[in-house]
Scaffold this motif. Structure first.
Motif, PDB file in Angstrom:
ATOM      1  N   GLY A 392       0.787  -1.227   0.000  1.00 36.83           N
ATOM      2  CA  GLY A 392       0.000   0.000   0.000  1.00 36.83           C
ATOM      3  C   GLY A 392       0.822   1.282   0.000  1.00 36.83           C
ATOM      4  N   ASN A 393       2.116   1.206   0.164  1.00 38.27           N
ATOM      5  CA  ASN A 393       2.962   2.401   0.149  1.00 38.27           C
ATOM      6  C   ASN A 393       3.967   2.350  -0.993  1.00 38.27           C
ATOM      7  OD1 ASN A 393       4.512   0.333   1.034  1.00 38.27           O
ATOM      8  ND2 ASN A 393       5.279   1.344   2.885  1.00 38.27           N
ATOM      9  N   GLY A 394       3.563   1.589  -2.042  1.00 36.45           N
ATOM     10  CA  GLY A 394       4.448   1.443  -3.185  1.00 36.45           C
ATOM     11  C   GLY A 394       5.426   0.301  -3.046  1.00 36.45           C
ATOM     12  N   ARG A 395       5.428  -0.344  -1.889  1.00 34.13           N
ATOM     13  CA  ARG A 395       6.366  -1.430  -1.660  1.00 34.13           C
ATOM     14  C   ARG A 395       5.649  -2.774  -1.764  1.00 34.13           C
ATOM     15  NH1 ARG A 395      10.704   1.399   0.281  1.00 34.13           N
ATOM     16  NH2 ARG A 395      11.947  -0.451   0.775  1.00 34.13           N
ATOM     17  N   VAL A 396       6.433  -3.811  -1.994  1.00 32.86           N
ATOM     18  CA  VAL A 396       5.872  -5.157  -2.097  1.00 32.86           C
ATOM     19  C   VAL A 396       6.605  -6.084  -1.133  1.00 32.86           C
ATOM     20  CG1 VAL A 396       5.139  -4.915  -4.500  1.00 32.86           C
ATOM     21  CG2 VAL A 396       7.436  -5.782  -3.988  1.00 32.86           C
ATOM     22  N   PHE A 397       5.894  -7.130  -0.716  1.00 28.46           N
ATOM     23  CA  PHE A 397       6.449  -8.099   0.219  1.00 28.46           C
ATOM     24  C   PHE A 397       6.355  -9.474  -0.415  1.00 28.46           C
ATOM     25  CE2 PHE A 397       5.708 -11.294   3.543  1.00 28.46           C
ATOM     26  CZ  PHE A 397       6.829 -11.099   4.345  1.00 28.46           C
ATOM     27  N   LEU A 398       7.483 -10.177  -0.502  1.00 28.94           N
ATOM     28  CA  LEU A 398       7.514 -11.539  -1.030  1.00 28.94           C
ATOM     29  C   LEU A 398       7.259 -12.517   0.103  1.00 28.94           C
ATOM     30  CD1 LEU A 398       8.187 -13.501  -3.412  1.00 28.94           C
ATOM     31  CD2 LEU A 398      10.543 -13.487  -2.567  1.00 28.94           C
ATOM     32  N   ARG A 399       6.190 -13.316  -0.028  1.00 25.46           N
ATOM     33  CA  ARG A 399       5.873 -14.248   1.030  1.00 25.46           C
ATOM     34  C   ARG A 399       6.938 -15.337   1.142  1.00 25.46           C
ATOM     35  NH1 ARG A 399       1.356 -13.562  -1.409  1.00 25.46           N
ATOM     36  NH2 ARG A 399       1.033 -15.717  -2.073  1.00 25.46           N
ATOM     37  N   HIS A 400       7.057 -15.862   2.340  1.00 29.33           N
ATOM     38  CA  HIS A 400       8.178 -16.715   2.703  1.00 29.33           C
ATOM     39  C   HIS A 400       8.370 -17.939   1.801  1.00 29.33           C
ATOM     40  CE1 HIS A 400      10.678 -19.451   5.097  1.00 29.33           C
ATOM     41  NE2 HIS A 400      11.198 -18.344   5.603  1.00 29.33           N
ATOM     42  N   PRO A 401       7.309 -18.660   1.397  1.00 27.17           N
ATOM     43  CA  PRO A 401       7.534 -19.865   0.581  1.00 27.17           C
ATOM     44  C   PRO A 401       8.237 -19.597  -0.744  1.00 27.17           C
ATOM     45  CG  PRO A 401       5.314 -19.846   1.465  1.00 27.17           C
ATOM     46  CD  PRO A 401       5.886 -18.484   1.722  1.00 27.17           C
ATOM     47  N   TYR A 402       8.255 -18.338  -1.173  1.00 24.74           N
ATOM     48  CA  TYR A 402       8.788 -18.032  -2.497  1.00 24.74           C
ATOM     49  C   TYR A 402      10.124 -17.289  -2.451  1.00 24.74           C
ATOM     50  CZ  TYR A 402       4.159 -19.573  -3.276  1.00 24.74           C
ATOM     51  OH  TYR A 402       3.031 -20.349  -3.254  1.00 24.74           O
ATOM     52  N   ARG A 403      10.719 -17.250  -1.265  1.00 22.48           N
ATOM     53  CA  ARG A 403      12.056 -16.676  -1.164  1.00 22.48           C
ATOM     54  C   ARG A 403      13.087 -17.656  -1.695  1.00 22.48           C
ATOM     55  NH1 ARG A 403      11.196 -14.271   4.948  1.00 22.48           N
ATOM     56  NH2 ARG A 403       9.495 -12.855   4.374  1.00 22.48           N
ATOM     57  N   LEU A 404      14.141 -17.105  -2.269  1.00 25.10           N
ATOM     58  CA  LEU A 404      15.185 -17.926  -2.867  1.00 25.10           C
ATOM     59  C   LEU A 404      16.316 -18.174  -1.881  1.00 25.10           C
ATOM     60  CD1 LEU A 404      15.268 -16.143  -6.326  1.00 25.10           C
ATOM     61  CD2 LEU A 404      14.482 -18.467  -5.924  1.00 25.10           C
ATOM     62  N   ASP A 405      17.059 -19.229  -2.116  1.00 22.63           N
ATOM     63  CA  ASP A 405      18.232 -19.499  -1.295  1.00 22.63           C
ATOM     64  C   ASP A 405      19.267 -18.399  -1.486  1.00 22.63           C
ATOM     65  OD1 ASP A 405      17.085 -21.859  -0.446  1.00 22.63           O
ATOM     66  OD2 ASP A 405      18.033 -23.058  -2.021  1.00 22.63           O
ATOM     67  N   ASP A 406      20.106 -18.217  -0.478  1.00 22.91           N
ATOM     68  CA  ASP A 406      21.117 -17.155  -0.533  1.00 22.91           C
ATOM     69  C   ASP A 406      22.100 -17.352  -1.679  1.00 22.91           C
ATOM     70  OD1 ASP A 406      19.976 -15.978   1.668  1.00 22.91           O
ATOM     71  OD2 ASP A 406      21.344 -16.930   3.111  1.00 22.91           O
ATOM     72  N   ASP A 407      22.289 -18.597  -2.109  1.00 21.26           N
ATOM     73  CA  ASP A 407      23.266 -18.851  -3.164  1.00 21.26           C
ATOM     74  C   ASP A 407      22.645 -18.849  -4.559  1.00 21.26           C
ATOM     75  OD1 ASP A 407      21.772 -21.129  -2.950  1.00 21.26           O
ATOM     76  OD2 ASP A 407      23.470 -22.521  -2.835  1.00 21.26           O
ATOM     77  N   TRP A 408      21.404 -18.317  -4.657  1.00 20.30           N
ATOM     78  CA  TRP A 408      20.790 -18.258  -5.987  1.00 20.30           C
ATOM     79  C   TRP A 408      21.650 -17.440  -6.937  1.00 20.30           C
ATOM     80  CZ3 TRP A 408      19.425 -13.943  -8.822  1.00 20.30           C
ATOM     81  CH2 TRP A 408      18.791 -14.202 -10.040  1.00 20.30           C
ATOM     82  N   ALA A 409      21.706 -17.863  -8.177  1.00 20.28           N
ATOM     83  CA  ALA A 409      22.432 -17.124  -9.211  1.00 20.28           C
ATOM     84  C   ALA A 409      21.724 -17.336 -10.544  1.00 20.28           C
ATOM     85  CB  ALA A 409      23.879 -17.610  -9.304  1.00 20.28           C
ATOM     86  N   PRO A 410      21.747 -16.335 -11.419  1.00 18.63           N
ATOM     87  CA  PRO A 410      21.125 -16.495 -12.740  1.00 18.63           C
ATOM     88  C   PRO A 410      21.846 -17.572 -13.545  1.00 18.63           C
ATOM     89  CG  PRO A 410      22.445 -14.491 -12.656  1.00 18.63           C
ATOM     90  CD  PRO A 410      22.382 -15.013 -11.256  1.00 18.63           C
TER      91      PRO A 410
END
Length: 432
Positions: A392-410
């Motif tokens: 609601g303030n222009g920001r978005v929140f990614l829900r926990h099940p869809y967070r990536l591992d810290d070592d994610w890389a393209p």
């Protein structure tokens, strides 16, 4: 007079469930291209001997009067229950059960109450279970018809199977088939159809031996190879060329992109489709990496959320998106050259992804969010929730099940979607 008002619970949106597959709607086009390349083959296929189990089962079921209308369960599904229960009873931890469709549900059911029924396995298989997975291929090869009855090419496979089981021909198997038919009839005649108490250790071993996915005799393997790699009426597109290529090159040594490059060199007729596949996969991978980069950045800022308009979303975001417009136009060009059954693929691609043709790095984050929300909203039956919540303030929140591992890389250059090479390689291993 006191008035009492109803107490409302917290609003529960009609559109529930996140829909955790294909968040950008990229899979539909990839599947259409794969079907054109090797029609009848699905990625979830791996054990071709189920074609034999289904073909023999079709004969077993021919004389049963129950069509599922009375019992509520189709007879072919009871046959599937018996085959899979036999596998589990006879070979609980055997490597032959690897990648067997429906085996995990069967193990759970056997562990919990010792038999299979519609509640513990499947009432209608759809795309699951071995009938659901292999039905399309069996029909295309002529082993079954659309009603799962024996098809025009079934007799040769039936005779081969019978000979490998010690019979002179399929006509001599009547007593064995009748014993299996009686088991199915007993299951269907119950108020609630099930396999409870039907299989003895002997009958389970008998069925398991007859159809164990990794133990097809040489004669049967040869017949299945002939059916799959044949030419003419039942030809499976590029299957034969891919089969030969994988047999000589080895499936573990080449990526699917490299396999396709080799295919286009070996058979010029497939070159236009392969160019379209490779161009589309380049675009799809770039778009997916950009979306995942957004997820990675949003996941790292979960305390306050992420403003999509912030400059430089993630350290790799800009690098991964500079080529997006070029990738889009290259995919569009190659897809527009496809005709026939694939004529509508270009239209789907253009309508769904055209906004990305002119996206800048600065505008792309919000464009990705809007596109993801549209894709989720259009998923059946009533839409799925976005993986991101708008704060609601222009920001978005990614829900926990869809967070990536810290070592994610393209992973630029890698295919995002499978195109059946894994399934064909698995067939090759089973039928050598």
């Amino acid at each position: 007079m006191a008035i009492s008002f109803p107490m409302f619970s917290r609003y529960d949106p009609k559109v529930a469930g996140e829909g955790n597959l294909d968040p950008l709607g990229l899979g539909q086009i990839a599947d259409r291209l794969a079907v054109e390349l090797v029609p009848g083959i699905r990625e979830r296929m791996s054990r071709p001997r189920f074609l034999t189990a289904m073909t023999v089962g079709a004969v077993v079921l021919e004389e049963l009067e129950d069509d599922g209308a009375t019992s509520g369960v189709a007879p072919f599904l009871v046959w599937e229950w018996l085959v899979l229960e036999s596998f589990v009873r006879s070979e609980v931890d055997h490597p032959d059960l690897k990648s067997v469709s429906g085996i995990q549900m069967t193990r759970y059911a056997m562990r919990d109450h010792g038999y299979l029924d519609a509640a513990s396995y499947l009432k209608t298989p759809g795309i699951f279970g071995f009938h659901g997975v292999y039905k399309r291929l069996a029909i295309r090869l002529g082993l079954l018809d659309g009603e799962l009855r024996p098809g025009p090419t079934s007799q040769e496979l039936l005779d081969v199977w019978a000979k490998t089981q010690g019979f002179g021909g399929f006509n001599e198997t009547a007593e064995l088939l009748n014993s299996w038919r009686r088991l199915i009839a007993k299951a269907l005649n119950r108020e609630s159809p099930s396999t409870k108490g039907l299989l003895t250790s002997i009958s389970a071993a008998e069925i398991a031996q007859a159809f164990s996915p990794g133990r097809a005799p040489a004669l049967e393997r040869r017949k299945l190879r002939s059916l799959l790699a044949g030419e003419g009426l039942h030809e499976l597109g590029a299957f034969r060329t891919l089969w030969d290529l994988l047999a000589t090159q080895g499936s573990n040594e080449l990526s699917e992109r490299e396999i396709h490059t080799q295919l286009a060199k070996r058979a010029e007729k497939w070159a236009p489709l392969i160019r379209a596949v490779q161009a589309y996969e380049t675009f799809a991978r770039t778009l997916q990496d950009a979306f995942d980069s957004l997820r990675a950045e949003a996941g790292a800022r979960y305390e306050v959320g992420l403003d999509p308009a912030e400059h430089g979303v993630g350290p790799t975001f800009g690098a991964q998106t500079r080529s997006l417009a070029v990738d889009y136009h290259r995919a569009e060009e190659t897809l527009s050259g496809l005709h026939g059954a694939l004529g509508s693929v270009f239209t789907t691609f253009h309508e769904r992804f055209e906004p990305f043709a002119t996206a800048s790095t600065a505008s792309l984050p919000e464009l990705l969010l809007l596109h993801h929300e549209r894709i989720q909203d259009a998923k059946p039956p009533e839409g799925k929730r976005s993986w991101f919540d708008r704060l609601g303030n222009g920001r978005v929140f990614l829900r926990h099940p869809y967070r990536l591992d810290d070592d994610w890389a393209p992973r630029p250059g890698e295919y995002l979607h499978p195109y059946r090479s894994n399934a064909i390689a698995s067939f090759l291993r089973d039928l050598r």
